[in-house]
Design an enzyme around this catalytic site. Structure first.
Site, PDB file in Angstrom:
ATOM      1  N   ASP A  77       0.825  -1.221   0.000  1.00 30.41           N
ATOM      2  CA  ASP A  77       0.000   0.000   0.000  1.00 30.41           C
ATOM      3  C   ASP A  77       0.857   1.269   0.000  1.00 30.41           C
ATOM      4  O   ASP A  77       1.804   1.383   0.777  1.00 30.41           O
ATOM      5  CB  ASP A  77      -0.899  -0.024   1.249  1.00 30.41           C
ATOM      6  CG  ASP A  77      -2.083   0.910   1.128  1.00 30.41           C
ATOM      7  OD1 ASP A  77      -1.875   2.093   0.769  1.00 30.41           O
ATOM      8  OD2 ASP A  77      -3.210   0.477   1.393  1.00 30.41           O
ATOM      9  N   ASN A 103     -13.078   5.675   0.740  1.00 31.41           N
ATOM     10  CA  ASN A 103     -12.954   4.798   1.918  1.00 31.41           C
ATOM     11  C   ASN A 103     -14.111   5.023   2.886  1.00 31.41           C
ATOM     12  O   ASN A 103     -14.386   4.185   3.741  1.00 31.41           O
ATOM     13  CB  ASN A 103     -11.636   5.057   2.650  1.00 31.41           C
ATOM     14  CG  ASN A 103     -10.420   4.638   1.826  1.00 31.41           C
ATOM     15  OD1 ASN A 103     -10.550   3.928   0.830  1.00 31.41           O
ATOM     16  ND2 ASN A 103      -9.245   5.083   2.233  1.00 31.41           N
ATOM     17  N   HIS A 139      -2.489  11.125   0.415  1.00 28.36           N
ATOM     18  CA  HIS A 139      -2.801  10.782  -0.970  1.00 28.36           C
ATOM     19  C   HIS A 139      -4.298  10.898  -1.109  1.00 28.36           C
ATOM     20  O   HIS A 139      -4.994  11.094  -0.109  1.00 28.36           O
ATOM     21  CB  HIS A 139      -2.325   9.360  -1.271  1.00 28.36           C
ATOM     22  CG  HIS A 139      -2.924   8.353  -0.322  1.00 28.36           C
ATOM     23  ND1 HIS A 139      -4.135   7.734  -0.552  1.00 28.36           N
ATOM     24  CD2 HIS A 139      -2.501   7.897   0.878  1.00 28.36           C
ATOM     25  CE1 HIS A 139      -4.412   6.931   0.462  1.00 28.36           C
ATOM     26  NE2 HIS A 139      -3.449   7.013   1.360  1.00 28.36           N
ATOM     27  N   THR A 191      -7.202   4.169  -1.064  1.00 27.33           N
ATOM     28  CA  THR A 191      -6.884   2.743  -0.987  1.00 27.33           C
ATOM     29  C   THR A 191      -7.977   1.810  -1.502  1.00 27.33           C
ATOM     30  O   THR A 191      -7.748   1.012  -2.415  1.00 27.33           O
ATOM     31  CB  THR A 191      -6.559   2.376   0.477  1.00 27.33           C
ATOM     32  OG1 THR A 191      -5.423   3.136   0.869  1.00 27.33           O
ATOM     33  CG2 THR A 191      -6.267   0.892   0.627  1.00 27.33           C
ATOM     34  N   TYR A 246      -9.877  -9.373   7.595  1.00 28.60           N
ATOM     35  CA  TYR A 246      -8.872  -8.317   7.667  1.00 28.60           C
ATOM     36  C   TYR A 246      -8.458  -8.026   9.102  1.00 28.60           C
ATOM     37  O   TYR A 246      -9.307  -7.844   9.986  1.00 28.60           O
ATOM     38  CB  TYR A 246      -9.368  -7.020   7.015  1.00 28.60           C
ATOM     39  CG  TYR A 246      -8.294  -5.964   7.134  1.00 28.60           C
ATOM     40  CD1 TYR A 246      -7.147  -6.065   6.360  1.00 28.60           C
ATOM     41  CD2 TYR A 246      -8.376  -4.937   8.077  1.00 28.60           C
ATOM     42  CE1 TYR A 246      -6.114  -5.153   6.502  1.00 28.60           C
ATOM     43  CE2 TYR A 246      -7.349  -4.028   8.218  1.00 28.60           C
ATOM     44  CZ  TYR A 246      -6.224  -4.140   7.430  1.00 28.60           C
ATOM     45  OH  TYR A 246      -5.198  -3.252   7.578  1.00 28.60           O
ATOM     46  N   ASP A 253       2.502   2.706   3.172  1.00 26.77           N
ATOM     47  CA  ASP A 253       1.470   3.739   3.335  1.00 26.77           C
ATOM     48  C   ASP A 253       1.458   4.318   4.756  1.00 26.77           C
ATOM     49  O   ASP A 253       1.482   5.544   4.941  1.00 26.77           O
ATOM     50  CB  ASP A 253       0.094   3.144   3.015  1.00 26.77           C
ATOM     51  CG  ASP A 253      -1.032   4.143   3.175  1.00 26.77           C
ATOM     52  OD1 ASP A 253      -1.158   5.039   2.330  1.00 26.77           O
ATOM     53  OD2 ASP A 253      -1.775   4.051   4.178  1.00 26.77           O
ATOM     54  N   ASP A 290      -1.519   0.760  -4.809  1.00 31.50           N
ATOM     55  CA  ASP A 290      -2.764   1.467  -5.116  1.00 31.50           C
ATOM     56  C   ASP A 290      -2.574   2.953  -5.423  1.00 31.50           C
ATOM     57  O   ASP A 290      -3.351   3.542  -6.160  1.00 31.50           O
ATOM     58  CB  ASP A 290      -3.762   1.284  -3.957  1.00 31.50           C
ATOM     59  CG  ASP A 290      -3.152   1.608  -2.593  1.00 31.50           C
ATOM     60  OD1 ASP A 290      -1.909   1.782  -2.495  1.00 31.50           O
ATOM     61  OD2 ASP A 290      -3.916   1.682  -1.610  1.00 31.50           O
ATOM     62  N   HIS A 291      -1.554   3.567  -4.846  1.00 29.38           N
ATOM     63  CA  HIS A 291      -1.361   5.016  -4.992  1.00 29.38           C
ATOM     64  C   HIS A 291       0.003   5.381  -4.441  1.00 29.38           C
ATOM     65  O   HIS A 291       0.672   4.540  -3.834  1.00 29.38           O
ATOM     66  CB  HIS A 291      -2.450   5.798  -4.239  1.00 29.38           C
ATOM     67  CG  HIS A 291      -2.560   5.380  -2.812  1.00 29.38           C
ATOM     68  ND1 HIS A 291      -1.611   5.713  -1.868  1.00 29.38           N
ATOM     69  CD2 HIS A 291      -3.472   4.600  -2.168  1.00 29.38           C
ATOM     70  CE1 HIS A 291      -1.944   5.173  -0.712  1.00 29.38           C
ATOM     71  NE2 HIS A 291      -3.065   4.480  -0.858  1.00 29.38           N
ATOM     72  N   HIS A 313       2.258   8.292   5.664  1.00 28.14           N
ATOM     73  CA  HIS A 313       1.368   9.251   6.345  1.00 28.14           C
ATOM     74  C   HIS A 313       2.060   9.852   7.564  1.00 28.14           C
ATOM     75  O   HIS A 313       1.966  11.046   7.829  1.00 28.14           O
ATOM     76  CB  HIS A 313       0.091   8.554   6.824  1.00 28.14           C
ATOM     77  CG  HIS A 313      -0.902   8.264   5.743  1.00 28.14           C
ATOM     78  ND1 HIS A 313      -1.471   9.251   4.976  1.00 28.14           N
ATOM     79  CD2 HIS A 313      -1.443   7.099   5.316  1.00 28.14           C
ATOM     80  CE1 HIS A 313      -2.324   8.694   4.112  1.00 28.14           C
ATOM     81  NE2 HIS A 313      -2.311   7.395   4.296  1.00 28.14           N
TER      82      HIS A 313
HETATM   83 ZN   LIG Z   1      -3.552   2.826   0.144  1.00 26.27          ZN
END
Ligand SMILES: [Zn+2]
Ligand SMILES: *[C@@H]1O[C@H](CO)[C@@H](O)[C@H](O)[C@H]1NC(C)=O
Ligand SMILES: *[C@@H]1O[C@H](CO)[C@@H](O)[C@H](O)[C@H]1NC(C)=O
Ligand SMILES: *[C@@H]1O[C@H](CO)[C@@H](O)[C@H](O)[C@H]1NC(C)=O
Ligand SMILES: *[C@@H]1O[C@H](CO)[C@@H](O)[C@H](O)[C@H]1NC(C)=O
Ligand SMILES: *[C@@H]1O[C@H](CO)[C@@H](O)[C@H](O)[C@H]1NC(C)=O
Ligand SMILES: *[C@@H]1O[C@H](CO)[C@@H](O)[C@H](O)[C@H]1NC(C)=O
Ligand SMILES: *[C@@H]1O[C@H](CO)[C@@H](O)[C@H](O)[C@H]1NC(C)=O
Length: 453
Positions: free
Chosen positions: A34, A91, A336, A70, A154, A189, A237-238, A193
């Protein structure tokens, strides 16, 4: 010439179909780290990932979809659809018709996911094949009444090693065989952040851990004898961009919070006005020069982000590096979600395995192109989608791909051969006695006349 062409073609065909893997069904493992920004590859060291790429293919930029978050992008990878078409548009979502709420921690209601059919469901419907998931948004939800045969609920607490161990076990010992599998990991990810992508020291440490994970993945696949026949895609994803602490857009300074419901906040805010849409729009429109404000019907077409009930009547799009807040500071140094045309928002893609060339580099594809490529590799009929197989042809060994320099080379080569042949013919004709052929030709023409009559 004809013989040569036939030889070349048959060589290509046998070359493509490597003997040993011919009888086995094709298998594919799709891995996402991620928030792996494309240019991390140039700015940091990845010895294991570079080895993987050297023996496979690299796509330097993947043009992802708006909004660059995401859940939406992970669902575009596995469906080939823009967000307005697959329905996971953020999200955090609200559907004004069903009055339901969705968030990344409250995501198990299938109705949110059922606007599309992800590839693991399609794969599962094929006889003698199953899918497995060591996480990926949606893999623990019963989409169209189907989950992967093997999956994990998850939890960010499950280590990478456990996810890797379990997915490789499923890939090696299941019946019917697992032919499509996913592996998801939350980094880089989370650290992007926390520190921001420009914090070289912290990001170097985190990205070295990612590279070690890739090293372990390859090692494990080799140990289990999966490496040679398995296709592995590593992507994301980004990307991520730095968000300076003072680049804040405070909505509370522009409009009273009681006038709207906030569905999603930053960097793309989703605003549901309570009474007067025009009033709310006018107040937000003049709120900040660092943010674009759109009525739903005016959202630019290039975003492909308009035709869905889950997209709210007003959206605000912050400029790169700006954060939308409600009268408080932002805890994030990186974020993002911004405009998908920004290079900082793009991830990369690397792939290795019998379906892929070795040592080939490509500049860019669209994130929606990954789905038709995966369907092609697995021999699945793709659902209608927004991707194009043609854009990934050059990555695949069984596809005919000519790039521009090669095409020019072939044309020049062909012209050269034609010119040489023409010259040779002319020279030979000059050497032979000239009148004879023409005389014979004229005779033949004369001979034909009585036959026609
Ligand atoms: Zn993500
Ligand atoms: C082709 O595959 C078969 C079975 O997998 C194997 O026994 C044989 O040695 C292979 N032949 C070549 C030329 O690789
Ligand atoms: C499915 O697997 C079974 C047993 O392994 C086999 O007999 C059958 O032919 C397979 N079907 C297809 C379509 O491959
Ligand atoms: C996932 O969680 C649900 C409910 O919390 C449980 O019933 C199910 O067995 C779990 N599935 C797996 C594969 O762990
Ligand atoms: C991974 O596999 C082990 C051994 O089968 C099992 O005990 C564990 O619960 C699995 N982990 C997850 C997250 O499903
Ligand atoms: C909404 O607000 C605008 C501007 O403040 C005003 O002109 C308009 O009459 C209002 N519309 C309604 C339906 O209240
Ligand atoms: C913003 O918050 C501060 C304290 O947290 C408060 O004094 C101020 O009135 C708030 N401003 C607005 C516009 O709500
Ligand atoms: C994307 O694909 C879907 C499904 O085929 C289609 O309905 C939609 O019109 C496509 N969007 C664009 C912009 O082509």
């Amino acid at each position: 010439m004809k013989l040569f062409a036939i030889l070349l073609l048959s060589g290509l065909i046998t070359g493509c179909r490597g003997n040993s893997s011919y009888s086995l069904p094709p298998k594919l493992l799709l891995v996402s780290f991620d928030g792996f920004r494309a240019d991390y590859l140039q700015n940091y060291e990845f010895p294991h990932l570079q080895n993987f790429i050297q023996d496979g293919v690299l796509v330097e930029h993947v043009n992802n979809v708006f909004i660059t978050k995401t859940f939406p992008n992970h669902y575009s990878i596995v469906t080939g659809l823009y967000e307005e078409n697959h329905g996971i548009v953020a999200n955090s979502m609200y559907d004004a018709i069903t009055k339901k709420h969705f968030s990344d921690i409250e995501d198990k209601d299938p109705s949110w996911w059922n606007e599309a059919v992800p590839i693991w469901v399609t794969n599962q419907l094929q006889e003698n094949r199953s899918s497995a998931a060591a996480m990926w948004p949606g893999t623990d939800v019963s989409i169209h009444n189907t989950t992967p045969s093997y999956f994990m609920n998850y939890s960010s607490l499950v280590s990478f090693e456990e996810r890797l161990n379990n997915i490789t076990t499923w890939l090696s010992n299941s019946n019917p065989p697992v032919t499509f599998a996913t592996l998801y990991w939350e980094e880089p990810d989370a650290s992007g952040h926390k520190y921001g992508p420009e914090d070289k020291e912290n990001m170097r440490r985190v990205l070295k851990e990612i590279d070690d994970h890739i090293g372990n993945l390859v090692y494990k696949l080799k140990m289990l004898g999966l490496w040679e026949n398995l296709n592995v895609i590593i992507t994301s994803d980004h990307g991520m961009t730095q968000c300076p602490k003072d680049r804040l857009i405070n909505l509370d300074l522009c409009i009273d919070h009681s006038h709207y419901t906030l569905i999603d906040l930053t960097p793309v805010a989703a605003i549901l006005p309570k009474l007067n849409k025009t009033d709310v729009y006018n107040k937000l429109k003049t709120c900040s020069p660092h943010m674009s404000v759109y009525l739903k019907e005016d959202i630019p077409a290039r975003f492909h982000y308009q035709h869905n009930n889950r997209i709210q009547p007003i959206i605000l799009v912050a400029d790169e590096g700006w954060t939308i807040v409600l009268n408080k500071s932002s805890p994030k140094l990186g974020d993002h979600g911004y405009d998908n045309s920004l290079p900082s928002m793009h991830p990369f893609l690397a792939a290795h395995g019998p379906a892929f060339h070795k040592g080939y580099k490509h500049s860019s594809i669209n994130i929606v192109d990954i789905y038709p490529m995966m369907c092609h590799i697995l021999g699945l009929k793709p659902h209608p989608n927004n991707g194009t197989l043609g854009r990934t042809k050059c990555l695949l060994v069984d596809q005919w791909c000519i790039n521009l320099p090669e095409a020019i080379g072939i044309v020049i080569g062909a012209l050269f051969i034609l010119t040489t042949l023409t010259c040779l013919i002319i020279i030979m004709q000059h050497r032979l006695s000239v009148p004879h052929p023409f005389a014979r030709l004229q005779l033949q023409e004369d001979d034909d006349d009585p036959l026609i009559g």
